[in-house]
Design a protein around this motif. Structure first.
Motif, mmCIF file in Angstrom:
data_model
loop_
_atom_site.group_PDB
_atom_site.id
_atom_site.type_symbol
_atom_site.label_atom_id
_atom_site.label_comp_id
_atom_site.label_asym_id
_atom_site.label_seq_id
_atom_site.Cartn_x
_atom_site.Cartn_y
_atom_site.Cartn_z
ATOM 1 N N GLN A 184 45.500 -20.338 13.187
ATOM 2 C CA GLN A 184 45.904 -21.622 12.363
ATOM 3 C C GLN A 184 47.233 -21.701 12.133
ATOM 4 N N PRO A 185 47.830 -23.034 12.309
ATOM 5 C CA PRO A 185 49.196 -23.152 12.122
ATOM 6 C C PRO A 185 49.650 -23.005 10.497
ATOM 7 N N LYS A 186 51.110 -22.505 10.297
ATOM 8 C CA LYS A 186 51.340 -22.176 8.970
ATOM 9 C C LYS A 186 51.796 -23.433 8.340
ATOM 10 N N LEU A 187 51.800 -23.216 7.157
ATOM 11 C CA LEU A 187 52.179 -24.644 6.175
ATOM 12 C C LEU A 187 53.763 -24.542 6.138
ATOM 13 N N LEU A 188 54.483 -25.552 5.899
ATOM 14 C CA LEU A 188 55.796 -25.643 5.815
ATOM 15 C C LEU A 188 56.585 -24.781 4.632
ATOM 16 N N PRO A 189 55.800 -24.858 3.474
ATOM 17 C CA PRO A 189 56.460 -24.007 2.339
ATOM 18 C C PRO A 189 56.495 -22.641 2.853
ATOM 19 N N GLU A 190 55.371 -22.155 3.264
ATOM 20 C CA GLU A 190 55.338 -20.763 3.451
ATOM 21 C C GLU A 190 56.283 -20.446 4.610
ATOM 22 N N ILE A 191 56.424 -21.087 5.648
ATOM 23 C CA ILE A 191 57.904 -20.629 6.492
ATOM 24 C C ILE A 191 58.954 -20.697 5.863
ATOM 25 N N GLN A 192 59.301 -21.743 5.260
ATOM 26 C CA GLN A 192 60.411 -21.640 4.274
ATOM 27 C C GLN A 192 60.763 -20.309 3.477
ATOM 28 N N SER A 193 59.702 -20.017 2.800
ATOM 29 C CA SER A 193 59.725 -19.069 1.813
ATOM 30 C C SER A 193 60.077 -17.442 2.782
ATOM 31 N N SER A 194 59.113 -17.607 3.848
ATOM 32 C CA SER A 194 59.538 -16.302 4.600
ATOM 33 C C SER A 194 60.878 -16.089 5.201
ATOM 34 N N GLU A 195 61.414 -17.404 5.566
ATOM 35 C CA GLU A 195 62.820 -17.354 6.315
ATOM 36 C C GLU A 195 63.932 -17.057 5.042
ATOM 37 N N THR A 196 63.642 -17.523 3.788
ATOM 38 C CA THR A 196 64.719 -17.184 2.862
ATOM 39 C C THR A 196 64.580 -15.666 2.380
ATOM 40 N N THR A 197 63.339 -15.084 2.158
ATOM 41 C CA THR A 197 63.505 -13.557 2.149
ATOM 42 C C THR A 197 64.059 -12.727 2.951
ATOM 43 N N VAL A 198 63.811 -13.314 4.452
ATOM 44 C CA VAL A 198 64.606 -12.400 5.554
ATOM 45 C C VAL A 198 65.976 -12.722 5.419
ATOM 46 N N SER A 199 66.266 -13.889 5.198
ATOM 47 C CA SER A 199 67.855 -13.992 5.136
ATOM 48 C C SER A 199 68.535 -13.462 4.019
ATOM 49 N N SER A 200 67.886 -13.425 3.023
ATOM 50 C CA SER A 200 68.331 -12.697 1.736
ATOM 51 C C SER A 200 68.361 -11.268 1.785
ATOM 52 N N SER A 201 67.406 -10.617 2.349
ATOM 53 C CA SER A 201 67.886 -9.300 2.723
ATOM 54 C C SER A 201 68.889 -8.882 3.563
ATOM 55 N N ALA A 202 68.967 -9.693 4.762
ATOM 56 C CA ALA A 202 70.155 -9.452 5.613
ATOM 57 C C ALA A 202 71.413 -9.541 4.861
ATOM 58 N N ASN A 203 71.566 -10.607 3.964
ATOM 59 C CA ASN A 203 72.792 -10.856 3.336
ATOM 60 C C ASN A 203 72.857 -9.732 2.208
ATOM 61 N N ASP A 204 71.918 -9.021 1.687
ATOM 62 C CA ASP A 204 72.284 -8.225 0.621
ATOM 63 C C ASP A 204 72.845 -6.870 1.331
ATOM 64 N N ASN A 205 72.454 -6.667 2.665
ATOM 65 C CA ASN A 205 72.898 -5.457 3.435
ATOM 66 C C ASN A 205 74.391 -5.658 3.918
ATOM 67 N N ILE A 206 74.740 -6.911 4.170
ATOM 68 C CA ILE A 206 76.088 -7.182 4.475
ATOM 69 C C ILE A 206 77.082 -7.009 3.233
ATOM 70 N N GLN A 207 76.467 -7.639 2.055
ATOM 71 C CA GLN A 207 77.307 -7.568 1.001
ATOM 72 C C GLN A 207 77.551 -6.162 0.532
ATOM 73 N N ALA A 208 76.642 -5.205 0.598
ATOM 74 C CA ALA A 208 76.842 -3.909 0.203
ATOM 75 C C ALA A 208 77.821 -3.242 0.999
ATOM 76 N N ASP A 209 77.798 -3.512 2.307
ATOM 77 C CA ASP A 209 78.855 -2.752 3.329
ATOM 78 C C ASP A 209 79.920 -3.353 2.855
ATOM 79 N N VAL A 210 80.274 -4.607 2.611
ATOM 80 C CA VAL A 210 81.704 -4.963 2.583
ATOM 81 C C VAL A 210 82.283 -4.487 1.134
ATOM 82 N N LYS A 211 81.324 -4.676 0.286
ATOM 83 C CA LYS A 211 81.647 -4.009 -1.231
ATOM 84 C C LYS A 211 82.139 -2.458 -0.963
ATOM 85 N N GLU A 212 81.492 -1.834 -0.264
ATOM 86 C CA GLU A 212 81.625 -0.358 0.057
ATOM 87 C C GLU A 212 83.230 -0.280 0.469
#
Lengths: 197, 238
Positions: free
Chosen positions: B91-119
């Motif tokens: 079944q095709p995914k709904l647009l809100p679901e796709i957007q939410s999954s994308e934001t969680t993935v991108s936020s986790s990646a951002n957190d990793n980068i920011q932690a490295d930079v801070k260190e």
């Protein structure tokens, strides 16, 4: 003009000799004029299609033009050129047989072909017209096996002697006679409605 | 006897023979000779009724069959290792679901980068503090201040680059984060571009001055010359 007149009086064998020795194109043209119609009739009765027959006769004349030196004066010219035409016609029929996947006449059993009822035959009372009758005979001729058909056409339509047919086909005189008889018998069975008229 | 048989046969098929003889004679077309002579003059001796056989096709038929069967076996009968999702069955995914999954993935990646930079940034600050204890407060006021929970900083999906995180800094991120503004209190810590690999372990030592070397050589030569002069004078005095 005088040359044409002189050439026209020559026999087929003299004309082919003239064409062989002096490459006289007029001699070739006279031979074409003499044999184009009989060959067309023979090939048409054998193959059953006018356009294809015309092409075969053209090819026969081209072969004759190209291979004039292969003719030897011991044989009659007519038998030689009929042999060429017959071989080309047989090749055409073989090609057709290869193409037709649903052909029922490929079986070697002679009786099988005869057992099939011919629904195309018109009732005798309606077959009075000569044109229709000729059509029926022609169709019946196309229904018999090609080996028999060739012999029947050469013997009964073209009027060649057994010896000439032997020379053309390269089979023994006994085979020629038996094939002619078998072909006639098949035709007679197919045309029994016509006989009753 | 043979003659008798022939006569009997002829009688038997007499009607048939007359039928066959009555068939109309079919002649060649009117332009038959013209066509023939044209072909001869043009040397067009191709036999029309004899069509060329496609030898090439028949020659390669077994090869084609083998290739086709191999392809069939490979694609149809082999079990695939990867459980790929069939787009026709799912079944095709709904647009809100796709957007939410994308934001969680991108936020986790951002957190990793920011932690490295801070260190990295805190390490470099510690080094700089050791080297220069005095702080200039004026530099602090020049840098722009950005709110911690700004919408632009949190929701923007940023791509993850394949750089060495320990040696690289995302300049945009460094400028937008709070630490970049507040942490370098001494004013000496400078953000460096991502991907350059520049660290504080190998600072720039300046250009090599060749003039000094030339003077030293000149001095040594002068001393040598003087000594030689002295030696000559002593010899002449003797």
């Amino acid at each position: 003009m005088t040359l044409d007149k002189n050439l026209s009086s020559l026999t087929d064998e003299d004309l082919i000799k003239e064409f062989q020795d002096n490459n006289t194109i007029e001699a070739y043209e006279i031979l074409v004029k003499r044999f184009k119609d009989p060959l067309m009739n023979f090939v048409y009765r054998f193959v059953g299609d006018k356009d294809v027959s015309s092409d075969i006769v053209q090819d026969t004349m081209i072969k004759f033009y190209l291979n004039k030196d292969s003719y030897q004066s011991i044989a009659k010219f007519s038998t030689w050129i009929y042999t060429i035409a017959g071989n080309l016609a047989k090749n055409e029929l073989k090609r057709r047989n290869r193409r037709s996947m649903l052909s029922i006449s490929n079986s070697d059993d002679d009786e099988l072909t005869l057992q099939i009822e011919d629904k195309k035959f018109v009732a005798p009372d309606r077959a009075a017209d000569n044109q229709i009758k000729n059509k029926i005979v022609h169709n019946a001729l196309q229904r018999i096996k090609p080996v028999y058909r060739e012999m029947v056409v050469l013997r009964d339509i073209e009027g060649f002697s057994y010896e000439e047919i032997v020379e053309m086909t390269g089979v023994s005189i006994g085979t020629v006679k038996s094939r002619i008889n078998r072909g006639r018998a098949q035709l007679q069975k197919l045309l029994k409605n016509i006989y009753e008229v | 006897m043979d003659k008798m048989n022939n006569i009997e046969e002829n009688n038997e098929f007499e009607k048939l023979q007359t039928l066959l003889k009555e068939l109309p004679k079919v002649g060649a077309p009117d332009n038959f000779e013209y066509k023939l002579m044209t072909r001869i003059h043009n040397k067009n001796f191709e036999i029309k009724s004899k069509k060329k056989k496609n030898i090439f096709f028949w020659f390669y038929t077994p090869t084609f069959a083998l290739v086709a069967s191999v392809i069939l076996i490979f694609f149809v009968f082999t079990d695939s290792d990867v459980d790929s999702e069939n787009p026709w069955n799912s079944q095709p995914k709904l647009l809100p679901e796709i957007q939410s999954s994308e934001t969680t993935v991108s936020s986790s990646a951002n957190d990793n980068i920011q932690a490295d930079v801070k260190e990295n940034f805190s390490k470099s600050l510690a080094k700089e503090k050791k080297a220069t204890p005095n702080v200039s407060a004026s530099n602090q006021s020049e840098k722009p201040s950005i709110q911690k929970n700004s919408v632009a900083a949190n929701t923007k999906a940023k791509p993850v680059y394949p750089f060495d995180k320990s040696k690289s800094v995302d300049l945009d991120k460094l400028l937008t984060t709070e630490e970049a503004v507040t942490a370098p209190s001494n004013g000496l810590a400078q953000p460096h571009l991502a991907g350059q690999g520049n660290t504080f372990e190998s600072p720039f030592s300046g250009f090599f001055i060749r003039q000094r070397e030339a003077e030293a050589r000149k001095e040594s030569l002068r001393i040598r010359e003087d000594s030689l002069k002295q030696l000559k004078e002593s010899e002449t005095n003797k």
